[in-house]
Design a protein around this motif. Structure first.
Motif, PDB file in Angstrom:
ATOM      1  N   SER A   7      49.990  32.744  32.282  1.00 20.82           N
ATOM      2  CA  SER A   7      50.743  33.782  31.647  1.00 20.82           C
ATOM      3  C   SER A   7      51.095  34.634  32.853  1.00 20.82           C
ATOM      4  O   SER A   7      52.043  35.529  32.820  1.00 20.82           O
ATOM      5  CB  SER A   7      49.877  34.386  30.765  1.00 20.82           C
ATOM      6  N   GLY A  51      61.802  39.537  25.212  1.00 20.33           N
ATOM      7  CA  GLY A  51      60.742  39.645  24.155  1.00 20.33           C
ATOM      8  C   GLY A  51      59.847  38.135  24.317  1.00 20.33           C
ATOM      9  O   GLY A  51      58.688  38.242  24.145  1.00 20.33           O
ATOM     10  N   ARG A  55      55.887  38.248  25.416  1.00 19.92           N
ATOM     11  CA  ARG A  55      54.892  37.451  24.616  1.00 19.92           C
ATOM     12  C   ARG A  55      54.067  36.359  25.372  1.00 19.92           C
ATOM     13  O   ARG A  55      52.935  36.198  25.346  1.00 19.92           O
ATOM     14  CB  ARG A  55      55.542  36.832  23.283  1.00 19.92           C
ATOM     15  N   SER A  58      51.781  37.862  27.951  1.00 23.88           N
ATOM     16  CA  SER A  58      50.748  38.918  27.349  1.00 23.88           C
ATOM     17  C   SER A  58      49.596  37.970  27.013  1.00 23.88           C
ATOM     18  O   SER A  58      49.661  37.037  26.271  1.00 23.88           O
ATOM     19  CB  SER A  58      51.182  39.748  26.158  1.00 23.88           C
ATOM     20  N   ARG A  61      47.644  41.899  24.453  1.00 20.46           N
ATOM     21  CA  ARG A  61      48.463  42.780  23.656  1.00 20.46           C
ATOM     22  C   ARG A  61      48.906  42.113  22.404  1.00 20.46           C
ATOM     23  O   ARG A  61      49.257  40.895  22.473  1.00 20.46           O
ATOM     24  CB  ARG A  61      49.659  43.134  24.324  1.00 20.46           C
ATOM     25  N   TRP A  63      51.301  41.089  19.381  1.00 20.09           N
ATOM     26  CA  TRP A  63      52.712  40.697  19.095  1.00 20.09           C
ATOM     27  C   TRP A  63      53.337  41.864  18.880  1.00 20.09           C
ATOM     28  O   TRP A  63      54.707  42.245  19.224  1.00 20.09           O
ATOM     29  CB  TRP A  63      53.259  39.643  18.146  1.00 20.09           C
ATOM     30  N   TRP A  64      53.005  42.651  17.784  1.00 24.35           N
ATOM     31  CA  TRP A  64      53.702  43.831  17.167  1.00 24.35           C
ATOM     32  C   TRP A  64      53.885  44.956  18.160  1.00 24.35           C
ATOM     33  O   TRP A  64      54.893  45.552  18.271  1.00 24.35           O
ATOM     34  CB  TRP A  64      53.019  44.287  15.935  1.00 24.35           C
ATOM     35  N   LEU A  66      54.078  44.408  21.431  1.00 24.61           N
ATOM     36  CA  LEU A  66      55.194  44.008  22.505  1.00 24.61           C
ATOM     37  C   LEU A  66      56.506  44.330  21.846  1.00 24.61           C
ATOM     38  O   LEU A  66      57.576  44.572  22.601  1.00 24.61           O
ATOM     39  CB  LEU A  66      54.789  42.529  22.602  1.00 24.61           C
ATOM     40  N   VAL A 105      59.982  37.318  20.730  1.00 23.06           N
ATOM     41  CA  VAL A 105      58.762  37.436  20.568  1.00 23.06           C
ATOM     42  C   VAL A 105      58.136  36.442  19.475  1.00 23.06           C
ATOM     43  O   VAL A 105      57.060  35.797  19.693  1.00 23.06           O
ATOM     44  CB  VAL A 105      58.157  38.845  20.043  1.00 23.06           C
ATOM     45  N   GLY A 108      58.300  33.174  21.393  1.00 23.28           N
ATOM     46  CA  GLY A 108      57.121  33.212  22.407  1.00 23.28           C
ATOM     47  C   GLY A 108      55.724  32.997  21.819  1.00 23.28           C
ATOM     48  O   GLY A 108      54.822  32.425  22.213  1.00 23.28           O
ATOM     49  N   MET A 109      55.452  33.172  20.416  1.00 26.03           N
ATOM     50  CA  MET A 109      54.303  33.067  19.786  1.00 26.03           C
ATOM     51  C   MET A 109      54.128  31.448  19.483  1.00 26.03           C
ATOM     52  O   MET A 109      53.119  31.023  19.772  1.00 26.03           O
ATOM     53  CB  MET A 109      54.049  33.638  18.381  1.00 26.03           C
ATOM     54  N   LYS A 112      53.852  30.025  23.406  1.00 25.24           N
ATOM     55  CA  LYS A 112      52.314  30.286  24.115  1.00 25.24           C
ATOM     56  C   LYS A 112      51.425  29.365  23.385  1.00 25.24           C
ATOM     57  O   LYS A 112      50.532  28.853  24.065  1.00 25.24           O
ATOM     58  CB  LYS A 112      52.150  31.426  23.629  1.00 25.24           C
TER      59      LYS A 112
END
Length: 118
Positions: A7, A51, A55, A58, A61, A63-64, A66, A105, A108-109, A112
């Motif tokens: 990360s 975004g 994500r 991070s 943090r 997601w919301w 970010l 984002v 990114g979820m 990740k």
């Protein structure tokens, strides 16, 4: 599948992305290249990347948060453009930026889960 990225790499890339968007956004309008493709697509792509990197970089943090931070950054940039020659605030730019952040984002979820070792 072996997770192979840190990360920390994405944190550095995120900082570079913020700087690149900031510099590109505060340039006076006459200094911008005139042969750019559709403006809103560029907004979406730039903020999608922001975004996504936010994500991926991070660790703690949510997601919301970010999303709120990146969209807030976009709003500040649009407001600053009101004071820059040949630039201005545009609601459609803010909408394209926001949609890019949300999609980035969310992507990114997914990324990740498969790419980041924590």
């Amino acid at each position: 599948m072996r997770k192979f990225l840190s990360s920390k790499l994405f944190k550095v890339l995120f900082a570079i992305g913020v700087l690149a968007i900031f510099i590109g956004s505060i340039m006076p309008g006459k200094q911008l290249p005139s042969n750019l493709p559709w403006d809103k697509a560029l907004h979406f792509i730039g903020y999608f990347g922001l975004g996504f990197l936010a994500r991926m970089g991070s660790v703690k943090r949510p997601w919301w948060l970010l999303m709120v931070a990146c969209i807030g950054f976009s709003l500040i940039i649009e407001l600053l453009q009101m004071f820059i020659p040949n630039r201005g605030f545009e609601w459609m730019d803010l909408a394209a930026n926001s949609l890019g952040v949300i999609c980035g984002v969310l992507m990114g979820m997914l990324g990740k889960k498969f790419l980041i070792r924590e």
